[in-house]
Design an enzyme around this catalytic site. Structure first.
Site, PDB file in Angstrom:
ATOM      1  N   LYS A  13       0.821  -1.257   0.224  1.00  0.00           N
ATOM      2  CA  LYS A  13       0.041  -0.202  -0.120  1.00  0.00           C
ATOM      3  C   LYS A  13       0.879   1.288   0.128  1.00  0.00           C
ATOM      4  CE  LYS A  13      -2.101  -1.145   3.914  1.00  0.00           C
ATOM      5  NZ  LYS A  13      -1.439  -2.261   4.357  1.00  0.00           N
ATOM      6  N   ARG A 171       0.153  -8.766  13.658  1.00  0.00           N
ATOM      7  CA  ARG A 171      -0.567  -7.819  12.769  1.00  0.00           C
ATOM      8  C   ARG A 171      -1.246  -8.378  11.806  1.00  0.00           C
ATOM      9  NH1 ARG A 171       4.524  -5.054  10.783  1.00  0.00           N
ATOM     10  NH2 ARG A 171       3.407  -3.753   9.185  1.00  0.00           N
TER      11      ARG A 171
HETATM   12  P1  AP5 Z   1       4.704  -1.471   2.021  1.00  0.00           P
HETATM   13  O1  AP5 Z   1       4.502  -0.653   0.824  1.00  0.00           O
HETATM   14  O2  AP5 Z   1       5.575  -0.800   2.752  1.00  0.00           O
HETATM   15  O3  AP5 Z   1       3.457  -2.061   2.435  1.00  0.00           O
HETATM   16  P2  AP5 Z   1       2.329  -1.772   3.208  1.00  0.00           P
HETATM   17  O4  AP5 Z   1       1.095  -2.404   2.575  1.00  0.00           O
HETATM   18  O5  AP5 Z   1       2.228  -0.145   3.260  1.00  0.00           O
HETATM   19  O6  AP5 Z   1       2.554  -2.646   4.742  1.00  0.00           O
HETATM   20  P3  AP5 Z   1       2.708  -1.720   6.142  1.00  0.00           P
HETATM   21  O7  AP5 Z   1       3.460  -2.869   6.984  1.00  0.00           O
HETATM   22  O8  AP5 Z   1       3.118  -0.318   6.110  1.00  0.00           O
HETATM   23  O9  AP5 Z   1       1.305  -1.686   6.415  1.00  0.00           O
HETATM   24  P4  AP5 Z   1       0.622  -1.939   7.934  1.00  0.00           P
HETATM   25  O10 AP5 Z   1      -0.691  -2.075   7.590  1.00  0.00           O
HETATM   26  O11 AP5 Z   1       0.792  -3.084   8.724  1.00  0.00           O
HETATM   27  O12 AP5 Z   1       1.266  -0.686   8.661  1.00  0.00           O
HETATM   28  P5  AP5 Z   1       0.862   0.675   8.714  1.00  0.00           P
HETATM   29  O13 AP5 Z   1       2.374   1.471   8.756  1.00  0.00           O
HETATM   30  O14 AP5 Z   1      -0.100   1.001   8.128  1.00  0.00           O
HETATM   31  O15 AP5 Z   1       5.717  -2.858   1.444  1.00  0.00           O
HETATM   32  C1  AP5 Z   1       6.114  -3.792   2.475  1.00  0.00           C
HETATM   33  C2  AP5 Z   1       7.474  -4.290   1.897  1.00  0.00           C
HETATM   34  O16 AP5 Z   1       7.562  -5.092   0.662  1.00  0.00           O
HETATM   35  C3  AP5 Z   1       8.647  -3.260   1.730  1.00  0.00           C
HETATM   36  O17 AP5 Z   1       9.671  -3.552   1.886  1.00  0.00           O
HETATM   37  C4  AP5 Z   1       8.294  -3.125  -0.045  1.00  0.00           C
HETATM   38  O18 AP5 Z   1       9.819  -2.448  -0.233  1.00  0.00           O
HETATM   39  C5  AP5 Z   1       8.018  -4.450  -0.411  1.00  0.00           C
HETATM   40  N1  AP5 Z   1       7.363  -4.401  -1.849  1.00  0.00           N
HETATM   41  C6  AP5 Z   1       6.445  -3.737  -2.131  1.00  0.00           C
HETATM   42  N2  AP5 Z   1       5.889  -3.957  -3.123  1.00  0.00           N
HETATM   43  C7  AP5 Z   1       6.496  -4.906  -3.536  1.00  0.00           C
HETATM   44  C8  AP5 Z   1       6.622  -5.827  -4.581  1.00  0.00           C
HETATM   45  N3  AP5 Z   1       5.665  -5.676  -5.688  1.00  0.00           N
HETATM   46  N4  AP5 Z   1       7.283  -6.896  -4.741  1.00  0.00           N
HETATM   47  C9  AP5 Z   1       8.297  -7.099  -3.560  1.00  0.00           C
HETATM   48  N5  AP5 Z   1       8.267  -6.400  -2.523  1.00  0.00           N
HETATM   49  C10 AP5 Z   1       7.345  -5.385  -2.487  1.00  0.00           C
HETATM   50  O19 AP5 Z   1       0.445   0.762  10.344  1.00  0.00           O
HETATM   51  C11 AP5 Z   1       1.216   0.439  11.387  1.00  0.00           C
HETATM   52  C12 AP5 Z   1       0.751   0.452  12.841  1.00  0.00           C
HETATM   53  O20 AP5 Z   1      -0.148   1.783  12.984  1.00  0.00           O
HETATM   54  C13 AP5 Z   1      -0.313  -0.498  12.816  1.00  0.00           C
HETATM   55  O21 AP5 Z   1      -0.112  -1.919  13.287  1.00  0.00           O
HETATM   56  C14 AP5 Z   1      -1.334   0.190  14.043  1.00  0.00           C
HETATM   57  O22 AP5 Z   1      -0.973  -0.157  15.097  1.00  0.00           O
HETATM   58  C15 AP5 Z   1      -1.297   1.619  13.552  1.00  0.00           C
HETATM   59  N6  AP5 Z   1      -2.273   2.021  12.637  1.00  0.00           N
HETATM   60  C16 AP5 Z   1      -2.142   2.409  11.370  1.00  0.00           C
HETATM   61  N7  AP5 Z   1      -3.090   2.703  10.993  1.00  0.00           N
HETATM   62  C17 AP5 Z   1      -4.331   2.546  11.525  1.00  0.00           C
HETATM   63  C18 AP5 Z   1      -5.611   2.713  11.693  1.00  0.00           C
HETATM   64  N8  AP5 Z   1      -6.303   3.148  10.520  1.00  0.00           N
HETATM   65  N9  AP5 Z   1      -6.200   2.323  12.707  1.00  0.00           N
HETATM   66  C19 AP5 Z   1      -5.626   1.691  13.864  1.00  0.00           C
HETATM   67  N10 AP5 Z   1      -4.332   1.665  13.816  1.00  0.00           N
HETATM   68  C20 AP5 Z   1      -3.574   2.150  12.653  1.00  0.00           C
END
Ligand code: AP5
Ligand code: MG
Ligand code: ZN
Length: 213
Positions: A13, A171
């Site tokens: 994402k 997660r």
């Molecule tokens: P990346 O693009 O970073 O993935 P992502 O979908 O953004 O994953 P996140 O881990 O950031 O999502 P998340 O939902 O757990 O965390 P968030 O920060 O939102 O890609 C991942 C990896 O894959 C990278 O290394 C990238 O280089 C690689 N990659 C990408 N595309 C690729 C491809 N095509 N092929 C190969 N590799 C690839 O949330 C963190 C925490 O914040 C949550 O746990 C929660 O505690 C809190 N939080 C955030 N939002 C909320 C909410 N709305 N409500 C409540 N708590 C929240």
């Protein structure tokens, strides 16, 4: 264009939202990034959020809805946004609907990125991020031009605290329980599209752009 990217942790994402935002001049609104900024600043909100984030749990809805509401009111968001990581619960999705009505904005599309679990674990445990500009890399799949250094700003890359394997599994469990039901919620709206998140960053980006056209 008003867009939501849905999908499990590690689906890509953040990676895709950043590319879209740059190419299409959209505001990239990531609740995860905003919460990490608050943690870094040591604000009250950050201190509260951190306890949940470190455990791989969701931060309470009222906190996340509050910061998102505020962010959506900024002028750059009005011109177009891509929401990354919000909504994540049914209550957040309902609040988002209300906020958008208040702001007289309408979602055009919700895109669900589909990636199998084994691949998610590989992506998350190998991820490295820039603490300054939030760009995300992968040791193997998406490495920076020079080892350990952000291409965009030259900062040292770090591993997120919640990218340890045990927290990653937590997660994913939270995702299945609390966020996956949103696929059903949005499919009833007729605005949901699912794309295959497997393939290179570039390939997934092309699928996404084809869909937006
Ligand atoms: P990346 O693009 O970073 O993935 P992502 O979908 O953004 O994953 P996140 O881990 O950031 O999502 P998340 O939902 O757990 O965390 P968030 O920060 O939102 O890609 C991942 C990896 O894959 C990278 O290394 C990238 O280089 C690689 N990659 C990408 N595309 C690729 C491809 N095509 N092929 C190969 N590799 C690839 O949330 C963190 C925490 O914040 C949550 O746990 C929660 O505690 C809190 N939080 C955030 N939002 C909320 C909410 N709305 N409500 C409540 N708590 C929240
Ligand atoms: Mg992300
Ligand atoms: Zn950077």
């Amino acid at each position: 264009m008003y867009l939501v990217l849905l999908g499990p942790p590690g689906a890509g994402k953040g990676t895709q939202a950043a590319i879209l935002a740059r190419k299409q001049k959209l505001a990239h609104i990531s609740t995860g990034d905003m919460l990490r900024d608050a943690v870094k600043d040591g604000s009250d909100l950050g201190l509260k959020a951190r306890q949940y984030m470190d455990r791989g749990e969701l931060v309470p809805d009222d906190v996340v809805v509050g910061i998102t509401r505020e962010r959506l009111q900024a002028p750059d968001a009005r011109r177009g946004f891509v929401l990354d990581g919000f909504p994540r619960t049914a209550a957040q999705a309902e609040k988002l609907d209300e906020i958008l009505v208040d702001l007289d904005m309408q979602l055009q599309m919700i895109v669900n990125l589909e990636v199998p679990e084994r691949e998610l674990i590989r992506r998350l445990t190998g991820r490295r991020v820039c603490p300054k500009c939030a760009k995300s890399y992968h040791l193997v799949f998406n490495p920076p031009r020079s080892l350990g250094i952000c291409d965009e700003c030259g900062n040292d890359l770090v591993q997120r605290d919640d990218d340890k394997e045990s927290t990653v599994r937590q997660r994913l469990e939270v995702y299945h329980k609390q966020t996956e039901p949103l696929v059903q919620y949005y499919s009833e709206s007729g605005l949901l599209f699912t794309i295959d998140g497997i393939g290179s960053v570039q390939q997934v980006n092309e699928r996404l752009e084809d869909l937006l056209e």
